[in-house]
Design an enzyme around this catalytic site. Structure first.
Site, mmCIF file in Angstrom:
data_model
loop_
_atom_site.group_PDB
_atom_site.id
_atom_site.type_symbol
_atom_site.label_atom_id
_atom_site.label_comp_id
_atom_site.label_asym_id
_atom_site.label_seq_id
_atom_site.Cartn_x
_atom_site.Cartn_y
_atom_site.Cartn_z
ATOM 1 C CG ASP A 1 1.570 12.436 -0.723
ATOM 2 O OD1 ASP A 1 1.677 12.068 -1.956
ATOM 3 O OD2 ASP A 1 1.092 11.692 -0.055
ATOM 4 C CE LYS B 1 3.480 9.578 -1.686
ATOM 5 N NZ LYS B 1 2.119 9.210 -2.218
ATOM 6 C CD GLU C 1 0.007 2.523 -0.182
ATOM 7 O OE1 GLU C 1 0.364 3.796 -0.434
ATOM 8 O OE2 GLU C 1 -0.579 2.408 0.931
#
Ligand code: KIV
Length: 278
Positions: A84, A114, A183
Site C-alpha cells: 500500500d 495499491k 471498500e
C-alpha cells in the site's frame, strides 16, 4: 506448490474463480497465509492502526511501509505481494508517485502497489503502470481520506455517487489498474461495478458479487483490539487464546510450576564447588 501468482493470472481470473486476498505485515504471518494458498498478500497501510497504534492510516510513512513489505516478502513464495502506498507518497505529483512506487518494488520486494482514489488518480496509475509498477486501485471507503468522506461509513449510497464510483472504476481500469478494491459499498452496486469493469474487483464490505475478497488478517483471526466492522467474519478468537496463555504463564511462573525439569538444561558437571566459593 502451485505456480507463483502473477498480475497477468489475477487479471485472467476475472469471472472465472474467486481471488483471495489477506493483509500480512510480517514474515511469519505471510508464510502461513502463503502456505494456505491465499492468492494476494497485501501489506496494507492498515498496519498503522492494527500494529502501530495510530488512530488512522494517515501518519504511516514510506519507511514503515517498506520495512513491513521487506518482512512480508521474506515469508512469501507463491502469493502476489502488494504494498500500500502511504498517504503523501503519491498525491503530490506523478514523478514523486513513480519514484515511490519503484521503491516498493526495488526496496520492499513487492510485485505491485495499491493506491486510493478514482479518476483524479488515473494519471498516476497510468504513469506507474508505464514505469513497470503494476497498480491495484481502491475505491469506496478510502481510509486515507476518510475524513472527507464523513468517517468510516458505507459509501455510494445514492445514485449520483454510485454513478461516480462506476465511472471511477472504469477510469482506473482504462489507466491500467490490474484490479480494484471496493471498500464499504452496497452489495448490488458492487455487483454492477464488477460486471461493468474489465478488471477484477476485490471486495471488503462490498458483498459477494465481487471477483475476490480481502480482509485485514488481525480482524479475521480475532486479534484486533479495534472495533471490528460488521462485514468482518471472525474465523478465530486468538485474542482470547493469547490472554489465556499469558495468564497461565504468569500463574505458573509465580507458583514455580514453570519452568519444570523438562524445560531446564541439566549437566553431568558437579557445580557444588562453585557454591562453596560464594
Ligand atoms: O490497508 C488495508 O489493509 C487495506 C485493505 C483493507 C483493503 O487497504
Amino acid at each position: 506448490m502451485a505456480d507463483k501468482c502473477t498480475v497477468k493470472e489475477i487479471r485472467a481470473r476475472k469471472g472465472r474463480d474467486k481471488i483471495t486476498v489477506l493483509t500480512a505485515y510480517d514474515a511469519a504471518t505471510a508464510r502461513m497465509l502463503d502456505e494456505s494458498g491465499i492468492d494476494i498478500l497485501l501489506v496494507g497501510d492498515s498496519l498503522g492502526m492494527v500494529l502501530l497504534g495510530y488512530d488512522s492510516t494517515v501518519p504511516v510513512t514510506m519507511a514503515e511501509m517498506l520495512l513491513h513489505c521487506r518482512a512480508a516478502r521474506r515469508g512469501t513464495a507463491r502469493a502476489l505481494l502488494v504494498g500500500d502506498m502511504p498517504f503523501g507518497s503519491y498525491q503530490a505529483g506523478v514523478n514523486e508517485a513513480v519514484q515511490n512506487g519503484i521503491r516498493f518494488l526495488k526496496e520492499g520486494g513487492c510485485d505491485a502497489v495499491k493506491i486510493e482514489g478514482g479518476e483524479e488518480m488515473a494519471e498516476v496509475v497510468r504513469a506507474l503502470t508505464r514505469a513497470g509498477v503494476p497498480v491495484m486501485g481502491h475505491l469506496g471507503l478510502t481510509p486515507q481520506t476518510a475524513g472527507q468522506l464523513g468517517g468510516f461509513k458505507v459509501q455510494a449510497r445514492d445514485l449520483d455517487s454510485a454513478r461516480k464510483l462506476l465511472a471511477d472504476a472504469q477510469h482506473l481500469a482504462a489507466a491500467g489498474a490490474f484490479a480494484i478494491v471496493l471498500e464499504c459499498v452496497p452489495g448490488p452496486l458492487a455487483g454492477i461495478v464488477t460486471r461493468q469493469t474489465p478488471v477484477p474487483t476485490i471486495g471488503i464490505g462490498a458483498g459477494p458479487e465481487c471477483d475476490g475478497q480481502v480482509l485485514v488478517i488481525n480482524d479475521l483471526l480475532g486479534l484486533s483490539e479495534r472495533k471490528i466492522p460488521s462485514f468482518v467474519k471472525k474465523y478465530a478468537d486468538l485474542a482470547s487464546l493469547v490472554r489465556a496463555a499469558a495468564a497461565a504463564y504468569r500463574d505458573e511462573v509465580q507458583s514455580g510450576a514453570y519452568p519444570a525439569a523438562e524445560h531446564t538444561f541439566g549437566s553431568k558437571v558437579d557445580f557444588s564447588e562453585l557454591l562453596r566459593n560464594t
